[in-house]
Each structure stands twice: as structure tokens, then as C-alpha cells.
Write an enzyme that holds these catalytic residues in place. Structure first.
Site, PDB file in Angstrom:
ATOM      1  CG  ASP A 124      61.654  55.616  54.607  1.00  0.00           C
ATOM      2  OD1 ASP A 124      60.612  56.109  54.932  1.00  0.00           O
ATOM      3  OD2 ASP A 124      62.207  54.588  54.093  1.00  0.00           O
ATOM      4  CG  ASP A 147      64.824  51.626  53.429  1.00  0.00           C
ATOM      5  OD1 ASP A 147      63.929  52.406  53.799  1.00  0.00           O
ATOM      6  OD2 ASP A 147      64.488  50.215  53.759  1.00  0.00           O
TER       7      ASP A 147
END
Length: 347
Positions: free
Chosen positions: A97, A289
Site C-alpha cells: 500500500d 495499513d
């Protein structure tokens, strides 16, 4: 009717067999998430705001003990040797990410810059393993942040995927790789973006971002007392678009097409494109996250292949197996992977 979808409210437990210590949080969240259908007014909007508070890291911290959570999701740095053992004899494929993983979370999403040291680390990583960035940002925007041509990029939560431009050892036929499963929704997404900009302009701190195949309504800088107002504004636009859905990330609302495609599907597509669709000797590592990354963590558990690493300073419900606290720890982990690979290769 507009549906507000809570992503993965009950992820799979670790295969170690210990029942999760997250029961209290699951119960609390279910109570406020049982009816998040935004087709009426006050009551359900209030439930939505309650869910925002219940899912915030500071609230979760009061319900979960850090030590017990770390027992379930130990540090990937502390368990580095164990992870290497699990990957022994297999091809590691990296999925990362961007926001909150490679760059810190910042108030202004347009200033979420990664450090030069992180960029050098990711470049070395891509020289060792096939590497993809999987982000909710539009692909062009996340590329402008990362600025590395040797990576795969999956923007808009995986709805816009493109292979490396150059410099990748794994780029066989990748220059022609392009996957955009939601193209038909582009005019609708742009229309909703324009309406949301107008509707939310009087809410201080709200920021609407066009991410090509989805629209992000950021409320990190919105006073919590104004969350209900913002929810009503978004609802008033969304009620006319039954083919779009509303999901929640870290201090952001995401307007997305109702199609069966997410970061987990993007992970599977990229593995197939790399020739690892039905291979047992591949080890995908996904680091993220956000709640939207749970789709990828869940896929890895279902495939019983590779593992997920959640980036968080606070205990959260997750399908990830391991954890890291912040982007600096992510960089340390990636550097250790690079050093290990270079030693194995005699570089």
C-alpha cells in the site's frame, strides 16, 4: 438506496488455534454496524458516526491490550527469520500500500510524500522481487509520488492496473498489461465527484479527491462535531446512484462502483499476470495499513499462501498475520529483505 459497507468486520482467526482476543471489539462494532444503510436520516447517520468513533485507533486501544494483540500479530521485524523460513524455496512477490505504509499519514493528502530513502529501498526491492503498489489513489497520482518505472501499479483500489514501464526483470509482456474493470463507471464517478465538491464545500476541512475509478472524501481535518453534517451531505448525493457504494478507510469515505473488485482481486490478477496463478512455490507478501487492505489479507488466508502485514501503532481487528508500527519499520523490514536476497544471490 445507498449502502455503507463495513469491510471485513469479522476476519479469519490465525491458524495457530488461539481464539482471538478481539471479542470485545467485535461485539462493540457489531452493535453500531448492524444497520449501516444510508437511505434514511438521523438514526442511521448517527450509527455511521458511531462506527467512525468505534473504529478509530484511539478508541480501539481502550478495548484491546497491546500485549495480547501483539501475541496474535507479532512484529514482522522480530519474526523476520520465521518469515524467511515460511518463504523458503518460494518466489517472494511484494505488494505494498502507499499512504500510511510507504509514506506517513498527513493532514493534506496531496502532500503524502515518501522519503528519498524509502524510494531507494523500494527500488532495490523491485530489483530483487516482483513488486506492486496497490493503492486507493488513482494510478497516475500514486506513480507521481513513487516515481519508479520498474514497479506494477494498481490504483483506485485495484481497478486500474498497469505493468512496469521499464527496468523490471519481471516485465515480460508487462508493458502491455492493463486492467480496468470499471471503465463504464468513469462518467458516473466524475459526475459524483463534481457534486460532492459542491455539496461539501462549506464543511471546513473536508476534501474531495477524484481517484479516477473512485472518489475519496477526506475528513481528517473535519471537526468530529461536523461528521454528521458531512455524512448527510454525502448521503444526499449518493442516494441517486444505486450503482455506487460507500466504504470507509482511515478518515476517508470511498465512493466506488458496485463490482466484485478490490485489492484482493487485484492481488490475484497480478499473481496470474506474473505466471503464479496456480503455483505452490510463490510467496506473496502484502503490507498495508488500511481497512481496504483487509481484502488482500483475507485472500492470502483463503489461499493459504504468503502472508499479510498490517501497519498500525494500535491494536485493530485484522486478517494480517504480522504487524509493523509505522512506515519507518516498513522500510527497515524491506531493507532486511533486500539484504537477505543480495546475500543469497552473492550480490
Amino acid at each position: 438506496m445507498v449502502r455503507f459497507i463495513e469491510e471485513n468486520t469479522k476476519p479469519a482467526e490465525k491458524e495457530t488455534g488461539n481464539k482471538s482476543n478481539n471479542d470485545n471489539v467485535t461485539t462493540a462494532k457489531k452493535k453500531v454496524l448492524q444497520d449501516l444503510i444510508i437511505n434514511h436520516g438521523g438514526g442511521l447517520i448517527n450509527s455511521w458516526v458511531d462506527s467512525m468513533r468505534a473504529c478509530s485507533p484511539t478508541h480501539l486501544k481502550s478495548l484491546l491490550k497491546q500485549s495480547s494483540w501483539l501475541t496474535e500479530h507479532p512484529s514482522a521485524l522480530d519474526m523476520f527469520e520465521e518469515i524467511l523460513l515460511l518463504s523458503e524455496g518460494k518466489q517472494i512477490v511484494m505488494f505494498l500500500d502507499y499512504d500510511g505504509t510507504l509514506s506517513p499519514i498527513v493532514d493534506d493528502p496531496d502532500r503524502a510524500f515518501m522519503s528519498k530513502k524509502m524510494r531507494r529501498t523500494v527500488r532495490k526491492l523491485a530489483n530483487c522481487f516482483p513488486t506492486a503498489i496497490v493503492s486507493g489513489r488513482c494510478r497516475e497520482k500514486v506513480y507521481n509520488f513513487v516515481k519508479l518505472t520498474e514497479l506494477y501499479y494498481a490504483g483506485s483500489h485495484g481497478m486500474d492496473i498497469k505493468g512496469p514501464e521499464q527496468g523490471s526483470k519481471y516485465e515480460e509482456d508487462s508493458k502491455s498489461l492493463l486492467c480496468q474493470p470499471a471503465t463504464e463507471f468513469l462518467p458516473m464517478i466524475d459526475e459524483v465527484y463534481q457534486k460532492l465538491v459542491q455539496k461539501t464545500k462549506l464543511t471546513s476541512g473536508a476534501q474531495v479527491e477524484n481517484n479516477k475509478f473512485c472518489v475519496s472524501v477526506h475528513f481528517r481535518r473535519v471537526n468530529e462535531n461536523n461528521w454528521s453534517e458531512l455524512a448527510n451531505q454525502v448521503r444526499s448525493v449518493m442516494k441517486d446512484y444505486p450503482k455506487l457504494r460507500l466504504t470507509q478507510g482511515r478518515k476517508v469515505l470511498e465512493v466506488r462502483p458496485i463490482i466484485k473488485w478490490d485489492k484482493g482481486k487485484a492481488l490475484e490478477f497480478l499473481l496470474e499476470s506474473l505466471g503464479y496463478a496456480n503455483c505452490t512455490d510463490v510467496f506473496p507478501l502484502y503490507i498495508g495499513d488500511d481497512r481496504t487492505d483487509e481484502d488482500a489479507f483475507k485472500i492470502l488466508r483463503e489461499r493459504r499462501q504468503g502472508l499479510g502485514i498490517l501497519v498500525s501503532k494500535f491494536p485493530k481487528e485484522t486478517s494480517a498475520s504480522y504487524s509493523l508500527q509505522e512506515p519507518d519499520e516498513v522500510m527497515d523490514f524491506l531493507q532486511r529483505l533486500v539484504e537477505w536476497k543480495q546475500l543469497r544471490s552473492g550480490a
